[in-house]
Design a protein around this motif. Structure first.
Motif, mmCIF file in Angstrom:
data_model
loop_
_atom_site.group_PDB
_atom_site.id
_atom_site.type_symbol
_atom_site.label_atom_id
_atom_site.label_comp_id
_atom_site.label_asym_id
_atom_site.label_seq_id
_atom_site.Cartn_x
_atom_site.Cartn_y
_atom_site.Cartn_z
ATOM 1 N N ALA A 191 0.850 -1.189 0.000
ATOM 2 C CA ALA A 191 0.000 0.000 0.000
ATOM 3 C C ALA A 191 0.885 1.239 0.000
ATOM 4 O O ALA A 191 1.003 1.921 1.005
ATOM 5 N N PRO A 192 1.519 1.532 -1.147
ATOM 6 C CA PRO A 192 2.514 2.598 -1.187
ATOM 7 C C PRO A 192 1.954 3.985 -0.880
ATOM 8 O O PRO A 192 2.703 4.863 -0.471
ATOM 9 N N ASP A 193 0.660 4.175 -1.080
ATOM 10 C CA ASP A 193 0.129 5.525 -0.906
ATOM 11 C C ASP A 193 -0.673 5.720 0.370
ATOM 12 O O ASP A 193 -1.343 6.730 0.544
ATOM 13 N N ALA A 194 -0.612 4.737 1.272
ATOM 14 C CA ALA A 194 -1.382 4.864 2.509
ATOM 15 C C ALA A 194 -0.748 5.936 3.390
ATOM 16 O O ALA A 194 0.442 5.890 3.677
ATOM 17 N N PHE A 195 -1.571 6.900 3.821
ATOM 18 C CA PHE A 195 -1.040 8.022 4.606
ATOM 19 C C PHE A 195 -0.412 7.553 5.914
ATOM 20 O O PHE A 195 0.657 8.007 6.295
ATOM 21 N N ASP A 196 -1.086 6.626 6.603
ATOM 22 C CA ASP A 196 -0.554 6.145 7.878
ATOM 23 C C ASP A 196 0.840 5.556 7.694
ATOM 24 O O ASP A 196 1.730 5.758 8.510
ATOM 25 N N GLU A 244 -18.860 2.264 9.573
ATOM 26 C CA GLU A 244 -17.977 2.650 10.680
ATOM 27 C C GLU A 244 -16.576 2.080 10.515
ATOM 28 O O GLU A 244 -15.638 2.508 11.177
ATOM 29 N N CYS A 245 -16.443 1.090 9.648
ATOM 30 C CA CYS A 245 -15.115 0.498 9.463
ATOM 31 C C CYS A 245 -14.243 1.363 8.554
ATOM 32 O O CYS A 245 -13.021 1.282 8.629
ATOM 33 N N PHE A 246 -14.849 2.194 7.723
ATOM 34 C CA PHE A 246 -14.056 2.971 6.754
ATOM 35 C C PHE A 246 -12.903 3.722 7.405
ATOM 36 O O PHE A 246 -11.765 3.590 6.976
ATOM 37 N N PRO A 247 -13.185 4.555 8.421
ATOM 38 C CA PRO A 247 -12.067 5.320 8.991
ATOM 39 C C PRO A 247 -11.019 4.461 9.702
ATOM 40 O O PRO A 247 -9.938 4.947 10.001
ATOM 41 N N LEU A 248 -11.325 3.198 9.973
ATOM 42 C CA LEU A 248 -10.352 2.345 10.661
ATOM 43 C C LEU A 248 -9.244 1.878 9.727
ATOM 44 O O LEU A 248 -8.141 1.567 10.159
ATOM 45 N N CYS A 249 -9.547 1.794 8.455
ATOM 46 C CA CYS A 249 -8.610 1.193 7.504
ATOM 47 C C CYS A 249 -7.381 2.066 7.317
ATOM 48 O O CYS A 249 -7.490 3.240 6.991
ATOM 49 N N PRO A 250 -6.191 1.501 7.532
ATOM 50 C CA PRO A 250 -4.982 2.294 7.347
ATOM 51 C C PRO A 250 -4.663 2.548 5.870
ATOM 52 O O PRO A 250 -3.772 3.315 5.558
ATOM 53 N N THR A 251 -5.357 1.893 4.978
ATOM 54 C CA THR A 251 -5.149 2.111 3.541
ATOM 55 C C THR A 251 -6.510 2.435 2.937
ATOM 56 O O THR A 251 -7.482 2.589 3.655
ATOM 57 N N GLU A 252 -6.584 2.508 1.644
ATOM 58 C CA GLU A 252 -7.878 2.798 1.015
ATOM 59 C C GLU A 252 -8.585 1.509 0.575
ATOM 60 O O GLU A 252 -9.625 1.559 -0.068
ATOM 61 N N ALA A 253 -8.009 0.371 0.917
ATOM 62 C CA ALA A 253 -8.492 -0.891 0.362
ATOM 63 C C ALA A 253 -9.930 -1.191 0.724
ATOM 64 O O ALA A 253 -10.719 -1.655 -0.099
ATOM 65 N N LEU A 254 -10.278 -0.888 1.959
ATOM 66 C CA LEU A 254 -11.605 -1.234 2.447
ATOM 67 C C LEU A 254 -12.692 -0.524 1.657
ATOM 68 O O LEU A 254 -13.639 -1.145 1.171
ATOM 69 N N GLN A 255 -12.503 0.784 1.526
ATOM 70 C CA GLN A 255 -13.503 1.563 0.813
ATOM 71 C C GLN A 255 -13.629 1.073 -0.634
ATOM 72 O O GLN A 255 -14.720 0.926 -1.166
ATOM 73 N N ALA A 256 -12.474 0.795 -1.229
ATOM 74 C CA ALA A 256 -12.473 0.322 -2.609
ATOM 75 C C ALA A 256 -13.263 -0.973 -2.733
ATOM 76 O O ALA A 256 -14.082 -1.139 -3.644
ATOM 77 N N ALA A 257 -13.064 -1.877 -1.785
ATOM 78 C CA ALA A 257 -13.757 -3.167 -1.835
ATOM 79 C C ALA A 257 -15.261 -2.951 -1.686
ATOM 80 O O ALA A 257 -16.069 -3.609 -2.341
#
Ligand code: SF4
Ligand code: FES
Ligand code: FES
Lengths: 150, 197
Positions: B98-103, B171-184
């Protein structure tokens, strides 16, 4: 596979959530693959979330979520079989069945997989169908063996 | 419940039996980086970022603090050259996915991790399990789970559950350290509306 048969299998395991894998194995053995409806039925009867059923069904290679043929062909591509001409056996099977490794034909007759060493290298090249081993395969013998299945 | 005394980074810390080293440290105001930890969820130990070194009567060992229980007279080091080197490596490995994950980028800055050290294999999800566990443990909906295994493991929404529950929750969206969850989720949504038509 009909709902009643799946119910019977679940009953045999007393609808026990800890028997989830065994139930999936039984259905896989009988039906050769796990349709989504079956997974849903299991999830409901065992009170196990669908996420968990799916996790397990996709984790083990023993399970298939897409239709599989009535007969499972495994062609050994291990080193010993390879030097003895496994690729010719594979070519023959591909030609006769019209499918490539990982595929199943439209009549659901055969599913084809390659494996790396079946553990009986002296018999190479080896072909296994539904668990039965056929050794010293050449293209002609391969064709003869396949004829015995329908 | 009995009180336990331990030492974290040279500081005397009081903890209760059954607490993890991470909890004890956080309570004492000592910060340890985490990615897969969430206070409302059962410890999971997936990311290994919270690694620390413990010393039990001269016996040293690296452990993950979010799983390791406190013990009397335990001596914990949360920062050292060795630990930082391990964290740097973990961040570099995760960045390959996840090269672009802000965290992860923040962590990379902190630990001097090189974003391009490993060949990119962008799967976006880093398998922290936060979304899956939050949905199961807190919301008890089991709308999202893991499928497949090893390097191919990914999250997958159960469309029938997601179509009923997710739109009003998320509620899980903001938990994800990457964007993968939202994309899925967006993908599942698209597939659902497609099949509805
Ligand atoms: S999708 Fe995000 S929250 Fe879910 S497991 Fe992957 S990285 Fe973690
Ligand atoms: S290589 Fe084929 S059985 Fe060993
Ligand atoms: S926070 Fe401890 S392993 Fe992820």
């Amino acid at each position: 596979m009909d709902k009643e048969r799946i119910d019977q299998i679940i009953d045999k395991h007393h609808s026990d959530p800890s028997s989830l894998i065994q139930i999936l194995l039984d259905i896989q053995a009988e039906h050769h693959w796990l349709p989504k409806e079956a997974l849903e039925q299991i999830s409901e009867r065992l009170q196990v979330p669908m996420t968990r059923v799916q996790h397990i069904a996709t984790f083990y290679k023993a399970f298939s979520l897409v239709p599989k043929g009535r007969h499972q062909i495994h062609i050994c591509m291990g080193t010993a079989c390879h030097v003895r001409g496994a690729s010719r056996v594979l070519d023959t099977v591909e030609g006769l069945t019209g499918i490539k490794p990982g595929e199943t034909d439209l009549d659901l007759k055969f599913s084809l997989e390659t494996v790396n060493c079946l553990g009986c290298c002296a018999l190479g090249p080896v072909l296994e169908i539904d668990g039965k081993t056929h050794g010293k395969m050449a293209p002609v013998q391969t064709a003869d063996v396949l004829k015995n299945y329908d | 419940m009995s009180e336990i005394l331990l030492k974290i980074d040279g500081k005397e810390v009081k903890a209760r039996e059954g607490m993890t080293v991470l909890e004890a440290a956080q309570r004492a105001g000592i910060s340890i980086p985490t990615l897969c930890h969430h206070e409302k969820l059962e410890p999971y130990g997936a990311c290994r970022l919270c690694i620390v070194e413990i010393d039990m009567r001269g016996w040293k060992k690296l452990v993950v603090s979010c799983l390791y229980p406190v013990a009397q007279d335990l001596v914990v080091t949360t920062k050292s050259e060795k630990i930082n080197r391990i964290r740097k490596m973990i961040v570099e490995l995760l960045l390959a996915h996840a090269p672009d994950a802000f965290d992860l980028q923040d962590l990379a800055r902190e630990y001097g991790a090189d974003r391009d050290r490993f060949e990119k294999e962008s799967s976006f999800c880093i398998h922290c399990g936060l979304c899956v566990r939050y949905c199961a443990e807190v919301k008890k909906k089991h709308a999202v789970g893991f499928v497949n295994r090893g390097a191919n493991r990914e999250i997958s929404f159960i469309p029938e559950v997601a179509s009923k529950e997710c739109w009003n929750c998320k509620e899980c969206f903001p938990l994800c350290p990457t964007e993968a969850l939202q994309a899925a989720y967006v993908l599942t949504e698209a597939l659902m509306s497609h099949t509805r038509q």
